[in-house]
Design a protein around this motif. Structure first.
Motif, short mmCIF file in Angstrom:
data_model
loop_
_atom_site.label_atom_id
_atom_site.label_comp_id
_atom_site.label_asym_id
_atom_site.label_seq_id
_atom_site.Cartn_x
_atom_site.Cartn_y
_atom_site.Cartn_z
N GLU A 27 32.81 45.35 49.05
CA GLU A 27 32.49 46.74 49.45
C GLU A 27 32.99 47.04 50.85
OE1 GLU A 27 28.33 47.69 49.03
OE2 GLU A 27 28.28 47.04 46.93
N GLU A 127 24.75 54.21 44.88
CA GLU A 127 25.67 53.51 43.97
C GLU A 127 27.13 53.92 44.08
OE1 GLU A 127 23.90 54.13 40.15
OE2 GLU A 127 22.06 53.15 40.82
N HIS A 128 27.43 54.99 44.80
CA HIS A 128 28.79 55.52 44.81
C HIS A 128 29.30 55.81 46.22
CE1 HIS A 128 27.10 56.64 40.85
NE2 HIS A 128 28.31 56.35 40.40
N ASN A 130 32.64 57.97 48.25
CA ASN A 130 33.70 58.97 48.11
C ASN A 130 34.73 58.67 49.19
OD1 ASN A 130 33.96 61.81 49.99
ND2 ASN A 130 34.86 61.93 47.96
N ALA A 199 36.22 57.59 34.14
CA ALA A 199 34.87 57.73 34.69
C ALA A 199 33.81 57.19 33.73
CB ALA A 199 34.61 59.20 35.02
N GLN A 374 35.70 51.50 38.30
CA GLN A 374 35.26 52.69 37.59
C GLN A 374 35.06 53.81 38.61
OE1 GLN A 374 31.69 51.95 35.43
NE2 GLN A 374 31.74 53.89 34.32
N GLY A 375 35.67 54.95 38.35
CA GLY A 375 35.54 56.06 39.29
C GLY A 375 36.06 57.34 38.66
N TYR A 384 35.73 59.42 43.77
CA TYR A 384 34.58 58.53 43.99
C TYR A 384 34.75 57.27 43.17
CZ TYR A 384 32.88 59.85 39.36
OH TYR A 384 32.78 60.03 38.00
N ARG A 386 32.28 53.73 41.60
CA ARG A 386 30.96 53.11 41.45
C ARG A 386 31.03 51.70 42.04
NH1 ARG A 386 27.89 50.27 37.68
NH2 ARG A 386 29.70 49.85 36.38
N SER A 389 31.02 48.39 40.15
CA SER A 389 32.16 48.05 39.30
C SER A 389 33.11 47.08 40.00
CB SER A 389 32.89 49.31 38.83
OG SER A 389 33.50 50.00 39.89
#
Ligand SMILES: [Zn+2]
Length: 416
Positions: A27, A127-128, A130, A199, A374-375, A384, A386, A389
């Motif tokens: 991350e 969780e997300h 941008n 997505a 995944q986005g 964005y 996730r 993922s």
């Protein structure tokens, strides 16, 4: 767990556990990478991304090299050819002698240029995030690098070698790096590409092909008042061309044509002598290309019969449609089995979008091209991804690589 799912071996379990522990580092590195602007043509930013990746690739213990790409030749608003430098691709190579060779590909560029307002990553919710390129494709770069680290830490490496290509020009159709693909396709058994999945978590199956074209119409300048009759209006000629080209829509199943950019003229009292128009064609079947070329040629021949007018066409189909083959199906089946073992549902759906997976498939390399995170809302400032993922998809890729390594090259011999 699905009853038919193959349970994880101890080696696979170790790899998955390690990848779960890397979630936080993945991350923070993604955040760092997406904050570097690397719009296509931003050579400084692209070089900075490449340099960062070289540092992060250190645990992979592989050979690292740069490849200078040929500049892109483009048509400017005045209808002149100009050459645009694309920068360098970065290549990682590991065990070229191993019997099974896997090619992995991820692009470093984004659609957000240096002067675009969308430049920084922000947290959306727990969780997300941008940010520019968080899904397309910098999240996928993380997935790939960590999956490879998990493979390299396993005892299965002897039978599998790999090449990674980070290219700087995918978002503009890979005008420079596509020339590398035929050789890469020949040197490898299969390809893994880290574009984001959809997505909803689905992966891309068959893809349309694409071509970008520039048209220049030449007429003759004249004073709009004194000598209008001596002028030959290049904008009018282009308008005829646009109308005819647009009318091709709906004439052949799966083929669409989009007139995207038009520029011409300087003043209302001058008959314009130049007009430039750019358009995109999407195709469904490889032989659609020939049909399109014939239609375009006949339209141009028609317009060029007008006195003092000439239209010229530049460009080509850079991406051939990606259609299902038995080898590709086999790779999809293997990935789906990996998904079952990890309880990640994998479904493939057809799309009109295209990517380097088209070029590699055209060069004969079976490949899965949406192994990234995944986005959604990609190519917009609402992009964005996730966060969870990152490790999920890294586990999926690592499991695929480990199972490929365990199966060895026999799986890919042509008669099976
Ligand atoms: Zn992309």
């Amino acid at each position: 767990m699905n009853r038919s799912a193959k349970p994880l071996s101890t080696i696979e379990e170790d790899a998955c556990r390690w990848l779960e522990q890397q979630q936080t580092e993945m991350e923070s590195r993604l955040w760092q990478l997406a904050n570097i602007n690397s719009g296509s043509y931003n050579l400084d930013g692209l070089a900075q991304v490449a340099q960062t990746l070289v540092e992060w690739a250190e645990p992979l213990n592989c050979e690292i090299s740069y490849i200078d790409l040929q500049p892109q030749v483009m048509i400017n608003a005045k209808g002149q050819s100009v050459s645009q430098p694309l920068g360098r691709a970065l290549k990682l190579r590991q065990r070229p002698q191993a019997p099974l060779q896997v090619f992995l590909c991820a692009h470093m560029d984004t659609v957000f240029a240096l002067d675009h307002p969308f430049q920084q990553v922000q947290q959306l919710d727990a969780e997300h995030i941008n940010g520019p390129g968080v899904a397309d494709l910098k999240g996928g770069i993380m997935v790939m690098l960590y999956a490879l680290q998990a493979l390299e830490a396993s005892p299965l490496t002897e039978s599998i070698g790999w090449t990674v290509l980070f290219n700087p020009d995918e978002e503009i159709g890979s005008p420079g790096s596509a020339q590398l693909f035929p050789q890469l396709a020949q040197d490898h058994h299969l390809g893994l590409i880290y574009e984001p999945c959809f997505a909803d978590g689905n992966l891309a199956g068959e893809r349309k092909g694409s071509g970008n074209f520039s048209t220049i119409s030449h007429g003759k300048a004249a004073h709009a008042g004194r000598e209008h009759h001596l002028g030959r209006n290049a904008i009018r000629a282009m308008a005829d061309f646009v109308r005819a080209v647009d009318q091709l829509n709906g004439q052949r199943a799966g083929v669409t044509i989009n007139v995207g950019i038009i520029e011409g003229g300087n003043a209302t009292n001058v008959v314009p002598d130049t007009c430039v128009m750019k358009f995109n064609i999407r195709t469904q079947q490889p032989d659609d290309e020939l049909w399109c070329k014939e239609q375009l040629q006949s339209i141009i021949a028609d317009i060029n019969q007008s006195d003092g007018i000439s239209i010229e066409l530049h460009g080509h189909f850079g991406r051939t449609p990606k259609v299902m083959t038995p080898a590709w199906q086999k790779l999809c089946d293997l990935l789906q089995a990996c998904g079952q073992s990890l309880q990640i549902p994998i479904d493939f759906v057809a799309t009109g979008g295209c990517c380097d997976g088209n070029n590699l498939a055209a060069a004969g390399l079976p490949n899965i091209d949406t192994l990234g995170v995944q986005g959604g809302n990609i190519h917009s400032d609402q992009e964005y991804m996730r966060l969870a993922s990152l490790s999920e998809k890294a586990k999926l890729s690592a499991l695929l690589l480990l199972r490929l390594a365990a199966a060895g090259p026999e799986l890919w011999s042509p008669d099976k």
